[in-house]
Design a protein around this motif. Structure first.
Motif, PDB file in Angstrom:
ATOM      1  N   MET A  87       0.837  -1.205   0.000  1.00  0.00           N
ATOM      2  CA  MET A  87       0.000   0.000   0.000  1.00  0.00           C
ATOM      3  C   MET A  87       0.878   1.263   0.000  1.00  0.00           C
ATOM      4  N   GLN A  88       0.368   2.337  -0.617  1.00  0.00           N
ATOM      5  CA  GLN A  88       1.139   3.584  -0.591  1.00  0.00           C
ATOM      6  C   GLN A  88       1.171   4.132   0.824  1.00  0.00           C
ATOM      7  N   SER A  89       2.145   4.990   1.079  1.00  0.00           N
ATOM      8  CA  SER A  89       2.292   5.508   2.438  1.00  0.00           C
ATOM      9  C   SER A  89       1.322   6.679   2.682  1.00  0.00           C
ATOM     10  N   LEU A  90       0.363   6.424   3.541  1.00  0.00           N
ATOM     11  CA  LEU A  90      -0.713   7.405   3.777  1.00  0.00           C
ATOM     12  C   LEU A  90      -0.448   8.197   5.046  1.00  0.00           C
ATOM     13  N   ILE A  91      -0.711   9.507   4.969  1.00  0.00           N
ATOM     14  CA  ILE A  91      -0.700  10.312   6.193  1.00  0.00           C
ATOM     15  C   ILE A  91      -2.130  10.781   6.439  1.00  0.00           C
ATOM     16  N   VAL A  92      -2.605  10.579   7.670  1.00  0.00           N
ATOM     17  CA  VAL A  92      -3.925  11.096   8.033  1.00  0.00           C
ATOM     18  C   VAL A  92      -3.691  12.267   8.979  1.00  0.00           C
ATOM     19  N   MET A  93      -4.218  13.438   8.603  1.00  0.00           N
ATOM     20  CA  MET A  93      -4.059  14.609   9.472  1.00  0.00           C
ATOM     21  C   MET A  93      -5.384  14.929  10.134  1.00  0.00           C
ATOM     22  N   LYS A  94      -5.300  15.720  11.208  1.00  0.00           N
ATOM     23  CA  LYS A  94      -6.530  16.197  11.839  1.00  0.00           C
ATOM     24  C   LYS A  94      -6.342  17.659  12.247  1.00  0.00           C
ATOM     25  N   PHE A  95      -7.302  18.468  11.826  1.00  0.00           N
ATOM     26  CA  PHE A  95      -7.301  19.872  12.229  1.00  0.00           C
ATOM     27  C   PHE A  95      -8.478  20.085  13.171  1.00  0.00           C
ATOM     28  N   GLY A  96      -8.199  20.508  14.381  1.00  0.00           N
ATOM     29  CA  GLY A  96      -9.253  20.689  15.386  1.00  0.00           C
ATOM     30  C   GLY A  96      -9.913  22.049  15.275  1.00  0.00           C
ATOM     31  N   GLY A  97     -10.856  22.295  16.181  1.00  0.00           N
ATOM     32  CA  GLY A  97     -11.652  23.522  16.173  1.00  0.00           C
ATOM     33  C   GLY A  97     -10.799  24.785  16.165  1.00  0.00           C
ATOM     34  N   ALA A  98      -9.713  24.795  16.942  1.00  0.00           N
ATOM     35  CA  ALA A  98      -8.883  25.998  17.045  1.00  0.00           C
ATOM     36  C   ALA A  98      -8.174  26.290  15.724  1.00  0.00           C
ATOM     37  N   SER A  99      -7.873  25.243  14.950  1.00  0.00           N
ATOM     38  CA  SER A  99      -7.118  25.469  13.713  1.00  0.00           C
ATOM     39  C   SER A  99      -7.992  25.943  12.561  1.00  0.00           C
ATOM     40  N   VAL A 100      -9.330  25.989  12.788  1.00  0.00           N
ATOM     41  CA  VAL A 100     -10.226  26.536  11.747  1.00  0.00           C
ATOM     42  C   VAL A 100     -11.197  27.541  12.393  1.00  0.00           C
ATOM     43  N   LYS A 101     -10.689  28.291  13.376  1.00  0.00           N
ATOM     44  CA  LYS A 101     -11.607  29.127  14.151  1.00  0.00           C
ATOM     45  C   LYS A 101     -11.982  30.437  13.453  1.00  0.00           C
ATOM     46  N   ASP A 102     -11.240  30.827  12.434  1.00  0.00           N
ATOM     47  CA  ASP A 102     -11.598  32.023  11.663  1.00  0.00           C
ATOM     48  C   ASP A 102     -10.964  31.916  10.268  1.00  0.00           C
ATOM     49  N   ALA A 103     -11.188  32.957   9.442  1.00  0.00           N
ATOM     50  CA  ALA A 103     -10.726  32.878   8.051  1.00  0.00           C
ATOM     51  C   ALA A 103      -9.195  32.734   7.984  1.00  0.00           C
ATOM     52  N   ASN A 104      -8.478  33.480   8.811  1.00  0.00           N
ATOM     53  CA  ASN A 104      -7.008  33.376   8.770  1.00  0.00           C
ATOM     54  C   ASN A 104      -6.541  31.983   9.142  1.00  0.00           C
ATOM     55  N   ALA A 105      -7.240  31.376  10.098  1.00  0.00           N
ATOM     56  CA  ALA A 105      -6.874  30.022  10.514  1.00  0.00           C
ATOM     57  C   ALA A 105      -7.082  29.055   9.340  1.00  0.00           C
ATOM     58  N   VAL A 106      -8.178  29.216   8.606  1.00  0.00           N
ATOM     59  CA  VAL A 106      -8.426  28.337   7.438  1.00  0.00           C
ATOM     60  C   VAL A 106      -7.328  28.549   6.395  1.00  0.00           C
ATOM     61  N   LYS A 107      -6.921  29.801   6.217  1.00  0.00           N
ATOM     62  CA  LYS A 107      -5.837  30.069   5.249  1.00  0.00           C
ATOM     63  C   LYS A 107      -4.540  29.373   5.697  1.00  0.00           C
ATOM     64  N   ASN A 108      -4.338  29.351   7.001  1.00  0.00           N
ATOM     65  CA  ASN A 108      -3.144  28.697   7.543  1.00  0.00           C
ATOM     66  C   ASN A 108      -3.192  27.178   7.297  1.00  0.00           C
ATOM     67  N   VAL A 109      -4.380  26.591   7.449  1.00  0.00           N
ATOM     68  CA  VAL A 109      -4.549  25.159   7.143  1.00  0.00           C
ATOM     69  C   VAL A 109      -4.163  24.926   5.686  1.00  0.00           C
ATOM     70  N   ALA A 110      -4.658  25.812   4.813  1.00  0.00           N
ATOM     71  CA  ALA A 110      -4.351  25.664   3.388  1.00  0.00           C
ATOM     72  C   ALA A 110      -2.850  25.731   3.162  1.00  0.00           C
ATOM     73  N   SER A 111      -2.159  26.636   3.866  1.00  0.00           N
ATOM     74  CA  SER A 111      -0.723  26.738   3.613  1.00  0.00           C
ATOM     75  C   SER A 111       0.012  25.510   4.150  1.00  0.00           C
ATOM     76  N   ILE A 112      -0.479  24.934   5.249  1.00  0.00           N
ATOM     77  CA  ILE A 112       0.141  23.681   5.745  1.00  0.00           C
ATOM     78  C   ILE A 112      -0.045  22.574   4.703  1.00  0.00           C
ATOM     79  N   LEU A 113      -1.246  22.491   4.139  1.00  0.00           N
ATOM     80  CA  LEU A 113      -1.509  21.425   3.155  1.00  0.00           C
ATOM     81  C   LEU A 113      -0.714  21.660   1.865  1.00  0.00           C
ATOM     82  N   LYS A 114      -0.508  22.923   1.542  1.00  0.00           N
ATOM     83  CA  LYS A 114       0.282  23.252   0.340  1.00  0.00           C
ATOM     84  C   LYS A 114       1.716  22.754   0.473  1.00  0.00           C
ATOM     85  N   GLN A 115       2.215  22.826   1.729  1.00  0.00           N
ATOM     86  CA  GLN A 115       3.599  22.382   1.958  1.00  0.00           C
ATOM     87  C   GLN A 115       3.709  20.861   1.991  1.00  0.00           C
ATOM     88  N   HIS A 116       2.606  20.185   1.733  1.00  0.00           N
ATOM     89  CA  HIS A 116       2.615  18.717   1.828  1.00  0.00           C
ATOM     90  C   HIS A 116       2.117  18.125   0.501  1.00  0.00           C
TER      91      HIS A 116
END
Ligand code: ADP
Ligand code: ASP
Ligand code: MG
Length: 426
Positions: free
Chosen positions: A1-30
């Motif tokens: 099987m391919q190597s899978l990473i499962v991530m989890k973003f909790g309530g604090a990491s999507v608490k406002d628009a800037n936080a969502v943008k930050n999630v996007a930038s973390i995912l972009k780096q991956h």
């Protein structure tokens, strides 16, 4: 099987628009795929939905309406900021449709004499549904191909108020059907929510999104699960209560379970078992500073840096019960057996117990209904003294003698190897 990473973003990491943008930038780096991530409701949305459910149940129409509007405004202000008020974007219609559904469910409740808990679960489920919808839409907008997955179609459970049990065989089948072969796109899965075999909405219990990610990691045999927090990793104490906290670079599964069981709210207690069973490391990383290594939780054989400091964990809302046979007899096997049976029947969550010649003492979560059931079952043969407004303080990984001033305030103390616990009046 391919190597899978499962991530989890909790309530604090999507608490406002800037936080969502930050999630996007973390995912972009991956850029590696496959990638599945689980997302929680935004900020305190679940608490707000619980309040909405309670207000609706109590027929407090005006307050319920105000609460509904507050939740709606909160989400649309995030959407406005992320999508620059481009109301033609489908996210507006999708989220509006969820709010129409919430309204329908609430109206349904006002006509009911009873309040079945699956309706409660249905109401709270909108937090994750809306959050995952917004995050998925935003990631696609910035060019990260992402699909939304409703965990109610994937995770099957029993039906229990306050947190259902996973039906593993059904869930395994659904998870594999859904994600294998692994898709090229990023998969955004709603945390916390599931459904029973009648397809009614259920939940995995408060703070259950970590557990959602652990279930997926287990079944899909992920190479790592990574949860993103607003702290540097797993700390030796809750930074909201203690200063000079220390990040554990590594912990064993067992150490992490002990910490979360006794109240370290950074990880949901049920999260570790599915990971341990498949030897999947759990990394706790800081979404505010992605450079930091965080904490990795894994099997003892991989541990090179054991905890250098002891952990201090406080568990609040506890009650101390002293159970004494009415006939002045010793607390022997038969009594212990009766007390333990009553604990099981009342589903008491006991974190500490001790016995003396004439009494059996337990410290448990102060859940009024459970305590009443417990006392009811034993009251014929036993006197039961209650002391509430106490908390349980647990020290783990102790190597030194304890010299804490709280020691002197404690009404019960226990030490077993590197663990010490005390019950202290609040
Ligand atoms: P999420 O955003 O995933 O819901 P939580 O708020 O549930 O995150 O968990 C993170 C919080 O847990 C931290 O902000 C911190 O205040 C608290 N916390 C309590 N105990 C600890 C601990 N031992 N280590 C790290 N954080 C802790
Ligand atoms: N949103 C849910 C809660 O607040 C689940 C979670 O955040 O993990 O309890
Ligand atoms: Mg949370």
């Amino acid at each position: 099987m391919q190597s899978l990473i499962v991530m989890k973003f909790g309530g604090a990491s999507v608490k406002d628009a800037n936080a969502v943008k930050n999630v996007a930038s973390i995912l972009k780096q991956h850029p590696q795929r496959p990638l599945i991530f689980v997302v929680s409701a935004m900020g305190k949305t679940t608490n707000n939905l619980v309040e909405l459910a309670e207000l609706s149940r109590a027929y407090k129409k005006q307050e319920a309406l105000a609460q509904y509007q507050k939740i709606k405004d909160f989400h649309f202000s995030i959407i406005d900021e992320l999508f620059q008020k481009d109301t033609k974007h489908t996210v507006y219609q999708e989220v509006e449709a969820y709010f129409t559904e919430i309204q329908e469910v609430i109206q349904g409740i006002t006509l009911l004499r009873e309040f079945p808990f699956h309706l409660h679960d249905r109401i709270v489920s909108f937090g994750e549904l809306i959050s995952a919808t917004i995050v998925t839409a935003y990631l696609n907008k910035i060019g990260l191909k992402t699909e939304f997955y409703d965990a109610r179609k994937i995770i099957k459970t029993t039906s229990l108020a306050g947190g259902s049990e996973v039906l593993w065989e059904h869930t395994q089948k659904k998870v594999k059907e859904t994600f294998l072969p692994f898709p090229e796109h990023i998969c955004c899965v709603t945390g916390y929510i599931a459904s029973n075999l009648e397809n009614q909405t259920t939940t995995l219990g408060r703070e259950g999104s970590d557990y959602t990610a652990a279930i997926l990691s287990n079944i899909l045999e992920a190479s790592e699960m990574r949860i993103w927090k607003d702290v540097d990793g797993v700390l030796n104490a809750d930074p909201r209560r203690y200063t000079n906290t220390y990040v554990y670079p590594q912990l064993t599964y067992q150490q992490a379970v002990e910490m979360s069981y006794y109240g370290a709210s950074v990880i949901h207690p049920r999260t570790i078992k599915p990971l341990e069973n498949k030897h999947i490391p759990l990394r706790v990383k800081c979404f505010l500073n992605t450079e930091l290594e965080g904490t990795v939780i894994q099997a003892p054989k991989h541990i090179t840096q054991p905890p250098k400091h002891h952990a201090i964990i406080d568990k609040f809302n506890q009650i101390l019960l002293t159970i004494t046979p009415k006939d002045f007899s010793f607390v022997m096997e038969k009594h212990v057996d009766e007390i333990v049976s009553a604990i099981t029947h009342a589903k008491l969550k006991v974190s500490l117990s001790q016995n003396t010649a004439l009494s059996y003492i337990i410290c448990a979560d102060n859940n009024h209904e459970q305590i009443a059931d417990f006392i009811n079952e034993l009251s014929e043969k036993f006197d039961i003294q209650k002391q509430d407004k106490v908390y349980l303080k647990t020290y783990l990984f102790l190597t030194e003698r304890l010299a804490d001033e709280e020691f002197f305030k404690a009404i019960l103390i226990q030490r077993n190897g590197s663990t010490a616990q005390m019950v202290i009046p609040e």
